[in-house]
Design an enzyme around this catalytic site. Structure first.
Site, short mmCIF file in Angstrom:
data_model
loop_
_atom_site.label_atom_id
_atom_site.label_comp_id
_atom_site.label_asym_id
_atom_site.label_seq_id
_atom_site.Cartn_x
_atom_site.Cartn_y
_atom_site.Cartn_z
N GLU A 116 0.81 -1.22 0.00
CA GLU A 116 0.00 0.00 0.00
C GLU A 116 0.84 1.27 0.00
OE1 GLU A 116 -4.16 -1.25 2.11
OE2 GLU A 116 -2.31 -1.71 3.21
N GLU A 137 -4.86 -9.75 3.33
CA GLU A 137 -5.85 -9.52 4.38
C GLU A 137 -7.00 -10.52 4.36
OE1 GLU A 137 -3.59 -5.70 3.95
OE2 GLU A 137 -4.41 -7.21 2.58
#
Length: 263
Positions: A116, A137
Site C-alpha cells: 500500500e 488480508e
C-alpha cells in the site's frame, strides 16, 4: 525495531531517501508510521527536496507490513482503528499529492502495507527474482484498509485487483510488470541504484512543472474531461509565468541542459 530509529533518512542531492529500518523483515510499526508522517511532511515543505525514494534496509524484504502483535496491543491505546487508519491514510495521501515525485523499491515480501505504501508512490521498481507482492488480508478475515483495494484497482484494473485481493494471491516482479504495477524489474543488487537514478532524474525537472503534471495526472480518473482540461490549463499558465520556463527555453536554444530552480 529500535523506536529511536524506525526509519533512516538520507539525502542524495535533491532526493530524500526514506528507508524502513527493521531488517530483514522491515515491519511497519507504529513508531515507523509516526516517523514516516514527520519525514513526509518535512519533504513536502522543504523546497530543496525535489523527489523521494522509499525503500527498506537490507536486500531481503521491502516490508511485511503491519506488526500484527503490536497492533493488538497498541490500537486500543491509540484511540481505536478509526484513529489509526486516519493517520495511515493521511500519510499516504500526502505522499501521493504533495506535488513531488516519489519512487518505491519492491523486493522480497511486499505485503499489506508493504504494497500500500508503494501504491501511493508515482513509480515502482521491483526485483526480478524473489519478490512476493500482495494484499493477504482476506486470509486474516479482513480487508485492505490503507487504500490498497482502491489504488490497486486504479493501477491494474478491476479483474486483476479482484484476483489478487479475493484470493490473497501474491505475484512476482515480472507479473507485476506485465500488469503495469511496476515500471521495470532489476536484479535485487541493482534495484536501489536504479530507483535512485530515476529519483535523481525526476529531481532535475522543473519543480513547478512537475507539480503541475502530478496535479493533472494523479486523480485524473476522478475528473470529467472538462475538469481535467481546466487543471491542465491552470498548470500551464502557472509555468508560463515562471523563471524556470524561461530557463527551459534558453537552454533549448543554447543546446544545453537546463538548470531549474523552482521559481
Amino acid at each position: 525495531m529500535s523506536n529511536e530509529n524506525p526509519l533512516l533518512i538520507t539525502r542524495h542531492g535533491a532526493v530524500m531517501s526514506i528507508s524502513i529500518n527493521d531488517a530483514p523483515i522491515n515491519r511497519m510499526s507504529f513508531a515507523f508510521i509516526d516517523a514516516l508522517e514527520a519525514a513526509v511532511e518535512e519533504a513536502a515543505t522543504d523546497s530543496s527536496v525535489r523527489a523521494l525514494l522509499f525503500t527498506g534496509e537490507g536486500e531481503a524484504n521491502f516490508s511485511v507490513g503491519m506488526d500484527l502483535k503490536e497492533a493488538m496491543r497498541e490500537v486500543p491505546a491509540r484511540g481505536g482503528w478509526d484513529t489509526v487508519l486516519d493517520q495511515r491514510l493521511r500519510v499516504l495521501a500526502r505522499i501521493e499529492s504533495m506535488g513531488k515525485p516519489s519512487v518505491a523499491t519492491m523486493f522480497g515480501y511486499c505485503l499489506g502495507g508493504g504494497l500500500e505504501l508503494p501504491l501511493a508512490c508515482h513509480f515502482r521498481l521491483a526485483a526480478d527474482t524473489g519478490t512476493q507482492i500482495g494484499l493477504p488480508e482476506m486470509d486474516l478475515g479482513t480487508v485492505p484498509a490503507w487504500g490498497g483495494s482502491v489504488r490497486l484497482t486504479r493501477c491494474i484494473g478491476r479483474d486483476n485487483a479482484l484476483d489478487m485481493v479475493l484470493r490473497a494471491r501474491r505475484i512476482d516482479g515480472h507479473e507485476a510488470l506485465r500488469m503495469g504495477l511496476v515500471r521495470s524489474v532489476h536484479p535485487v543488487a541493482e534495484l536501489k541504484a536504479a530507483a535512485m537514478a530515476l529519483a535523481q532524474e525526476l529531481a532535475e525537472k522543473a519543480p513547478l512543472a512537475v507539480d503541475g503534471v502530478l496535479r493533472c495526472i494523479v486523480g485524473a480518473d476522478e475528473r470529467t474531461l472538462d475538469e481535467g482540461l481546466r487543471e491542465e490549463r491552470k498548470a500551464f499558465l502557472h509555468c508560463a509565468a515562471s523563471k524556470d520556463q524561461a530557463e527551459g527555453a534558453r537552454a533549448f536554444f543554447e543546446k544545453r541542459k537546463p538548470v531549474f530552480t523552482g521559481n
